[in-house]
Design a protein around this motif. Structure first.
Motif, short mmCIF file in Angstrom:
data_model
loop_
_atom_site.label_atom_id
_atom_site.label_comp_id
_atom_site.label_asym_id
_atom_site.label_seq_id
_atom_site.Cartn_x
_atom_site.Cartn_y
_atom_site.Cartn_z
N UNK A 150 -11.03 -2.45 2.56
CA UNK A 150 -10.14 -2.46 3.74
C UNK A 150 -10.58 -1.37 4.72
N UNK A 151 -10.93 -0.23 4.17
CA UNK A 151 -11.40 0.86 5.00
C UNK A 151 -12.65 0.44 5.78
N UNK B 142 -1.99 -3.69 7.03
CA UNK B 142 -2.57 -3.18 5.77
C UNK B 142 -2.03 -3.91 4.53
N UNK C 71 -6.23 5.68 5.86
CA UNK C 71 -6.83 4.70 6.79
C UNK C 71 -6.60 5.10 8.24
N UNK D 34 -11.71 -1.93 8.62
CA UNK D 34 -11.17 -1.27 9.82
C UNK D 34 -12.31 -0.64 10.64
N UNK D 35 -13.24 0.01 9.96
CA UNK D 35 -14.33 0.68 10.68
C UNK D 35 -15.25 -0.36 11.35
N UNK E 95 0.86 -1.18 0.00
CA UNK E 95 0.00 0.00 0.00
C UNK E 95 0.90 1.23 0.00
N UNK F 150 -9.19 -0.81 -1.59
CA UNK F 150 -9.00 0.23 -0.57
C UNK F 150 -10.29 0.47 0.22
N UNK G 160 -4.33 -5.94 2.09
CA UNK G 160 -4.37 -5.46 0.71
C UNK G 160 -4.09 -6.59 -0.29
#
Lengths: 88, 183
Positions: free
Chosen positions: B37-38, B16, A74, B41-42, A66, B34, B20
């Motif tokens: 992944x976001x 990450x 993030x 996390x949330x 990344x 992306x 990824x």
């Protein structure tokens, strides 16, 4: 005699050259010295084989990383969410 | 018994790249990867209290990510009826050739090869997680991202000799870590 001596390098120099060779950054004289050393030193031959295999494995699996910007975005989102949680 | 602790502030640095690589082979689009992944996390932050510590943080995050990937495919499949296919030839001389014929055919790789490569990639990243932070960063820049020695030395303010010592240590640790299953 000194010229003859200079073709022999120790294990640490041969290992260093072997690492550089994985990235195509070893010069020709360095490679020659490494090959001479490898012909004479079994542990270094073993290290060299493993090192070359590691390069091949990494190349085969086409890893991606990344970017710093993506990571930063993030981190920012996580930070905001934690702040929201703490407030709520 | 709870053995694994959870620390969201370290998720990005620690996991990450793993998340990824796991995602990109499944969705094949950087932007979608992306977003997923976001979302992971949330969702992880929201359900932190459900983390029992029985699995590792990484395994727990992957289980959330798997559900996000499945949701993504459900979402796009539900829009299938509305999809419109447009075919455009890249130049006139190719007109009449099927696009399919222009697609590269990976005869050199079977489905098993692809799966094995994915597994290997994730194993390498897991091994990289054991490296000290600076060593891992330098190794990634040099080996995966292909940066010049000089550029890395400037960024970290180290000499080329320092760099090669760091690379040597990282490579030795990785080879040892991978030795059991991949050598």
């Amino acid at each position: 005699m000194s010229k003859f001596k200079s073709i022999f390098v120790d294990c640490s120099k041969a290992g260093n050259c072997c690492d550089k060779a994985q990235y195509n950054e070893a010069s020709l004289p360095e490679k020659v010295k490494m090959l001479v050393h490898l012909a004479l030193c079994k542990p270094c031959r073993k290290y060299s084989n493993k090192n070359t295999k590691l390069t091949k494995l990494i190349k085969d699996c086409d890893l991606k990383t990344c970017t710093e910007e993506e990571k930063q975005a993030w981190k920012e989102k996580i930070k905001q969410e934690i702040a929201l949680k703490d407030r709520g | 018994m709870s053995t694994n602790k959870i620390d969201p502030t370290k998720w990005v640095d620690k996991y990450s790249d793993y998340l990824f690589n796991y995602t990109i082979v499944r969705v094949n689009d950087r932007e979608i990867a992306n977003d997923l992944i976001s979302e992971t996390f949330l969702a992880g932050l929201k359900s932190m209290k459900n983390f029992k510590g029985e699995a590792s943080e990484r395994t727990w995050l992957i289980s959330i990510l798997k559900r996000k990937i499945i949701d993504h495919y459900r979402r796009i499949n539900s829009k299938k009826g509305q999809a419109e296919v447009r075919i455009k030839y890249s130049d006139d001389s190719n007109e009449g050739d099927w696009l399919e014929e222009q697609a590269p055919d990976r005869l050199d790789m079977t489905a098993e090869d692809i799966m094995e490569n994915e597994e290997l990639g994730l194993a390498i990243i897991r091994c990289m997680e054991n490296l000290p932070e600076k060593q891992a960063k330098i190794f990634k820049m040099k080996t995966i991202e292909g940066f010049d020695t000089e550029a890395i030395c400037n960024e970290f303010n180290i000499t080329p000799s320092n760099l090669w010592v760091i690379i040597h240590r990282a490579r030795t640790t990785l080879a040892q870590c991978l030795e059991k299953n991949w050598f």
